[in-house]
Design a protein around this motif. Structure first.
Motif, PDB file in Angstrom:
ATOM      1  N   LYS A 234     -24.903 -23.514  25.574  1.00  0.00           N
ATOM      2  CA  LYS A 234     -26.161 -22.796  25.344  1.00  0.00           C
ATOM      3  C   LYS A 234     -27.512 -22.070  26.030  1.00  0.00           C
ATOM      4  CE  LYS A 234     -24.635 -23.288  20.644  1.00  0.00           C
ATOM      5  NZ  LYS A 234     -24.885 -22.560  19.722  1.00  0.00           N
ATOM      6  N   VAL A 235     -27.686 -20.799  25.281  1.00  0.00           N
ATOM      7  CA  VAL A 235     -28.503 -20.351  26.353  1.00  0.00           C
ATOM      8  C   VAL A 235     -29.404 -19.561  25.834  1.00  0.00           C
ATOM      9  CG1 VAL A 235     -28.457 -18.567  27.901  1.00  0.00           C
ATOM     10  CG2 VAL A 235     -26.467 -19.391  27.999  1.00  0.00           C
ATOM     11  N   SER A 236     -30.957 -19.469  26.041  1.00  0.00           N
ATOM     12  CA  SER A 236     -31.828 -19.681  25.064  1.00  0.00           C
ATOM     13  C   SER A 236     -32.754 -18.838  25.905  1.00  0.00           C
ATOM     14  CB  SER A 236     -31.982 -20.546  24.156  1.00  0.00           C
ATOM     15  OG  SER A 236     -32.807 -21.136  25.119  1.00  0.00           O
ATOM     16  N   ASP A 237     -34.116 -17.830  25.669  1.00  0.00           N
ATOM     17  CA  ASP A 237     -34.987 -16.937  25.777  1.00  0.00           C
ATOM     18  C   ASP A 237     -34.581 -17.090  26.957  1.00  0.00           C
ATOM     19  OD1 ASP A 237     -35.867 -19.300  23.996  1.00  0.00           O
ATOM     20  OD2 ASP A 237     -36.793 -20.488  25.440  1.00  0.00           O
ATOM     21  N   VAL A 238     -33.814 -15.861  27.481  1.00  0.00           N
ATOM     22  CA  VAL A 238     -33.357 -14.945  27.979  1.00  0.00           C
ATOM     23  C   VAL A 238     -35.090 -13.803  28.595  1.00  0.00           C
ATOM     24  CG1 VAL A 238     -31.714 -13.578  28.848  1.00  0.00           C
ATOM     25  CG2 VAL A 238     -30.773 -15.386  27.818  1.00  0.00           C
ATOM     26  N   LYS A 239     -34.996 -13.966  29.136  1.00  0.00           N
ATOM     27  CA  LYS A 239     -36.198 -12.923  29.645  1.00  0.00           C
ATOM     28  C   LYS A 239     -36.328 -11.693  31.306  1.00  0.00           C
ATOM     29  CE  LYS A 239     -41.610 -12.582  30.412  1.00  0.00           C
ATOM     30  NZ  LYS A 239     -42.228 -13.230  29.963  1.00  0.00           N
ATOM     31  N   LEU A 240     -35.938 -11.226  30.727  1.00  0.00           N
ATOM     32  CA  LEU A 240     -35.702 -10.145  32.464  1.00  0.00           C
ATOM     33  C   LEU A 240     -37.572 -10.587  33.587  1.00  0.00           C
ATOM     34  CD1 LEU A 240     -34.253  -8.019  34.616  1.00  0.00           C
ATOM     35  CD2 LEU A 240     -35.288  -6.291  33.172  1.00  0.00           C
ATOM     36  N   LEU A 241     -37.489 -10.672  35.017  1.00  0.00           N
ATOM     37  CA  LEU A 241     -38.095 -10.967  35.339  1.00  0.00           C
ATOM     38  C   LEU A 241     -37.882  -9.443  36.734  1.00  0.00           C
ATOM     39  CD1 LEU A 241     -37.895 -15.009  36.212  1.00  0.00           C
ATOM     40  CD2 LEU A 241     -39.186 -12.944  34.482  1.00  0.00           C
ATOM     41  N   GLN A 242     -37.343  -9.283  36.957  1.00  0.00           N
ATOM     42  CA  GLN A 242     -37.008  -8.330  38.336  1.00  0.00           C
ATOM     43  C   GLN A 242     -35.666  -7.907  37.709  1.00  0.00           C
ATOM     44  OE1 GLN A 242     -38.482  -9.512  41.723  1.00  0.00           O
ATOM     45  NE2 GLN A 242     -37.508  -7.347  42.658  1.00  0.00           N
ATOM     46  N   GLY A 243     -35.755  -6.498  38.320  1.00  0.00           N
ATOM     47  CA  GLY A 243     -34.310  -5.652  37.650  1.00  0.00           C
ATOM     48  C   GLY A 243     -34.617  -4.261  39.305  1.00  0.00           C
ATOM     49  N   ASP A 244     -33.677  -4.372  39.966  1.00  0.00           N
ATOM     50  CA  ASP A 244     -33.118  -3.201  40.685  1.00  0.00           C
ATOM     51  C   ASP A 244     -31.935  -2.517  40.503  1.00  0.00           C
ATOM     52  OD1 ASP A 244     -34.777  -4.230  43.490  1.00  0.00           O
ATOM     53  OD2 ASP A 244     -35.985  -3.608  42.554  1.00  0.00           O
ATOM     54  N   LEU A 245     -31.593  -0.809  40.596  1.00  0.00           N
ATOM     55  CA  LEU A 245     -30.694  -0.116  40.372  1.00  0.00           C
ATOM     56  C   LEU A 245     -30.417  -0.029  42.178  1.00  0.00           C
ATOM     57  CD1 LEU A 245     -28.888   1.751  38.941  1.00  0.00           C
ATOM     58  CD2 LEU A 245     -30.517   3.399  39.904  1.00  0.00           C
ATOM     59  N   ALA A 246     -29.312  -0.933  42.196  1.00  0.00           N
ATOM     60  CA  ALA A 246     -28.191  -0.855  43.220  1.00  0.00           C
ATOM     61  C   ALA A 246     -27.794   0.184  43.938  1.00  0.00           C
ATOM     62  CB  ALA A 246     -27.446  -1.834  43.636  1.00  0.00           C
ATOM     63  N   GLU A 247     -26.792   1.331  42.298  1.00  0.00           N
ATOM     64  CA  GLU A 247     -26.171   2.399  43.053  1.00  0.00           C
ATOM     65  C   GLU A 247     -26.159   3.143  41.610  1.00  0.00           C
ATOM     66  OE1 GLU A 247     -22.227   2.376  45.003  1.00  0.00           O
ATOM     67  OE2 GLU A 247     -21.973   0.131  44.335  1.00  0.00           O
ATOM     68  N   LEU A 265     -34.325 -18.128  31.736  1.00  0.00           N
ATOM     69  CA  LEU A 265     -33.447 -18.659  30.731  1.00  0.00           C
ATOM     70  C   LEU A 265     -33.080 -20.246  31.068  1.00  0.00           C
ATOM     71  CD1 LEU A 265     -29.456 -18.511  31.420  1.00  0.00           C
ATOM     72  CD2 LEU A 265     -31.003 -18.344  32.989  1.00  0.00           C
ATOM     73  N   ILE A 266     -33.114 -20.656  29.145  1.00  0.00           N
ATOM     74  CA  ILE A 266     -33.015 -21.909  29.352  1.00  0.00           C
ATOM     75  C   ILE A 266     -31.126 -22.344  29.215  1.00  0.00           C
ATOM     76  CG2 ILE A 266     -33.052 -24.329  27.763  1.00  0.00           C
ATOM     77  CD1 ILE A 266     -35.565 -23.246  27.082  1.00  0.00           C
ATOM     78  N   ASP A 267     -30.809 -23.310  29.917  1.00  0.00           N
ATOM     79  CA  ASP A 267     -29.189 -23.145  30.201  1.00  0.00           C
ATOM     80  C   ASP A 267     -28.644 -24.825  30.505  1.00  0.00           C
ATOM     81  OD1 ASP A 267     -26.396 -22.171  30.802  1.00  0.00           O
ATOM     82  OD2 ASP A 267     -26.968 -22.098  32.713  1.00  0.00           O
ATOM     83  N   LYS A 268     -28.227 -25.115  29.239  1.00  0.00           N
ATOM     84  CA  LYS A 268     -27.186 -25.887  28.754  1.00  0.00           C
ATOM     85  C   LYS A 268     -26.005 -26.087  28.830  1.00  0.00           C
ATOM     86  CE  LYS A 268     -30.110 -26.587  24.072  1.00  0.00           C
ATOM     87  NZ  LYS A 268     -31.267 -27.050  23.950  1.00  0.00           N
ATOM     88  N   THR A 269     -25.034 -27.652  28.550  1.00  0.00           N
ATOM     89  CA  THR A 269     -24.111 -27.287  28.504  1.00  0.00           C
ATOM     90  C   THR A 269     -23.858 -28.696  27.632  1.00  0.00           C
ATOM     91  OG1 THR A 269     -23.117 -25.836  29.569  1.00  0.00           O
ATOM     92  CG2 THR A 269     -21.444 -27.860  28.919  1.00  0.00           C
ATOM     93  N   ILE A 270     -23.246 -29.073  26.130  1.00  0.00           N
ATOM     94  CA  ILE A 270     -23.655 -29.677  25.810  1.00  0.00           C
ATOM     95  C   ILE A 270     -22.980 -30.294  24.509  1.00  0.00           C
ATOM     96  CG2 ILE A 270     -24.368 -30.629  23.336  1.00  0.00           C
ATOM     97  CD1 ILE A 270     -26.771 -27.718  23.143  1.00  0.00           C
ATOM     98  N   GLU A 271     -22.333 -31.366  24.760  1.00  0.00           N
ATOM     99  CA  GLU A 271     -20.911 -32.248  24.611  1.00  0.00           C
ATOM    100  C   GLU A 271     -20.424 -31.445  22.826  1.00  0.00           C
ATOM    101  OE1 GLU A 271     -19.000 -35.847  25.539  1.00  0.00           O
ATOM    102  OE2 GLU A 271     -20.818 -36.810  23.999  1.00  0.00           O
ATOM    103  N   ARG A 272     -19.519 -31.147  22.540  1.00  0.00           N
ATOM    104  CA  ARG A 272     -20.132 -30.928  20.943  1.00  0.00           C
ATOM    105  C   ARG A 272     -19.405 -32.572  20.205  1.00  0.00           C
ATOM    106  NH1 ARG A 272     -17.321 -25.699  20.360  1.00  0.00           N
ATOM    107  NH2 ARG A 272     -16.706 -24.915  22.675  1.00  0.00           N
ATOM    108  N   ALA A 273     -18.854 -33.302  20.849  1.00  0.00           N
ATOM    109  CA  ALA A 273     -18.918 -34.506  19.036  1.00  0.00           C
ATOM    110  C   ALA A 273     -20.258 -35.251  19.331  1.00  0.00           C
ATOM    111  CB  ALA A 273     -18.213 -35.655  19.900  1.00  0.00           C
ATOM    112  N   SER A 274     -21.436 -35.204  20.358  1.00  0.00           N
ATOM    113  CA  SER A 274     -22.728 -35.757  20.329  1.00  0.00           C
ATOM    114  C   SER A 274     -23.352 -35.561  20.596  1.00  0.00           C
ATOM    115  CB  SER A 274     -22.828 -36.615  21.170  1.00  0.00           C
ATOM    116  OG  SER A 274     -22.812 -36.482  22.779  1.00  0.00           O
TER     117      SER A 274
END
Length: 309
Positions: A234-247, A265-274
């Motif tokens: 489960k990924v949530s609250d994704v917010k771009l902080l900085q970005g650069d064009l490489a090519e 971002l908030i990044d967590k892996t959850i057990e489906r059953a519990s």
């Protein structure tokens, strides 16, 4: 005599611990979380096997692609091909070492067929032989799979940026023959959030509208692996902080743009059953990836590659 017996007993105990720990070490290295977490995969057209320039956002060189369909004969999927630093060598070395340790444990030495060497000197010679074989295999594997990354990294001047181009992105001073406009940067930021959301919801149909078929095949494979483990990322609250064009460049009717993205971002892996959190947490964290986007004939941008830094 007693000293030799004690040393032999200590080595056997060490072999038991390492034999039991090795599968766990490999399992941890195989764990992924967010989209692209821990892996690099996809295609960058004719530049698939060339390192994108470093930027202020990603000052370290991007890692070569672990999975890609661009090189004929290279596996595009499978556990041996999709883990960084593993591949053929990982399976070979793990089996080689595991078998040797078990042989040591049961009194046959690392190689039972070498005259039954059981002294400490014999053990050192056998370990030295393993080291030489593994070192040779690693050198061969790196030369075979990463030829484009053998050159020197770009100097500091290559990472300097011009004025900001909008939406948190800066542009490279000499690496953008294809013009990237503010609306393009807006599309990149939107895709960052939408792809992470579709991944979190395990919505493969939506991913098909946001990424190339090749990338969706990898996403699907990773989602199935999560399902087999009984977990969901489960990924949530994704917010771009900085970005650069490489090519940015054009090949025929296809445009490519490679950008470095630093985001929270908030990044967590959850057990489906519990519903129990097994990886990550509810606390925001930062990540930096290098994403390549592609569009055909002036159409919409799609994600075509992710590389770790």
């Amino acid at each position: 005599m007693k000293l030799a017996k004690r040393a032999s007993g200590a080595m056997k105990a060490f072999a038991v611990v390492l034999s039991l720990a090795l599968p766990l070490i490999l399992a941890v290295s195989a764990a992924d979380a967010r989209v692209g977490g821990g892996s690099s995969y996809g295609s960058r057209g004719s530049r698939t096997f060339s390192a994108p320039p470093v930027t202020n956002t990603a000052p370290n060189a991007a890692r070569p692609l672990d999975r890609t369909m661009s090189q004929p004969g290279r596996p595009a999927a499978g556990a041996a091909a999709n883990r960084p630093g593993m591949g053929m060598l990982g399976g070979l070395a793990a089996g080689f070492l595991g078998a040797g340790l078990l042989g040591l444990l049961f009194g046959g030495g690392l190689f039972g067929g070498l005259g039954g060497l059981s002294s400490i000197i014999g053990l050192v010679l056998q370990i030295g032989l393993i080291y030489l074989v593994v070192r040779f295999a690693m050198s061969w594997w790196q030369r075979r799979n990463s030829p484009a990354y053998a050159g020197p990294a770009p100097g500091p001047a290559a990472a300097q940026t011009n004025a900001r181009s909008g939406l948190g992105f800066g542009s490279m001073s000499s690496a953008a023959p294809l013009e990237i406009t503010p609306s393009d940067y807006e599309a990149f930021e939107r895709l960052l959030g939408e792809i992470q959301a579709a991944w979190s919801n395990e919505n493969v149909n939506t991913l098909h509208t946001l990424a190339t078929p090749e990338m969706v095949s990898y996403f699907t494979e990773d989602l199935r692996a999560n399902d087999a483990r009984g977990v969901v990322n489960k990924v949530s609250d994704v917010k771009l902080l900085q970005g650069d064009l490489a090519e940015a460049w054009r090949e025929g009717v296809t445009d490519y743009a490679t950008v470095a993205l630093r985001y929270s971002l908030i990044d967590k892996t959850i057990e489906r059953a519990s519903g129990r959190i097994v990886e990550g947490s509810d606390q925001p964290q930062e990540a930096t990836d290098v994403w390549t986007f592609a569009r055909r004939s002036g159409g919409k941008w799609e994600l075509s590659a992710i590389q770790q830094t």
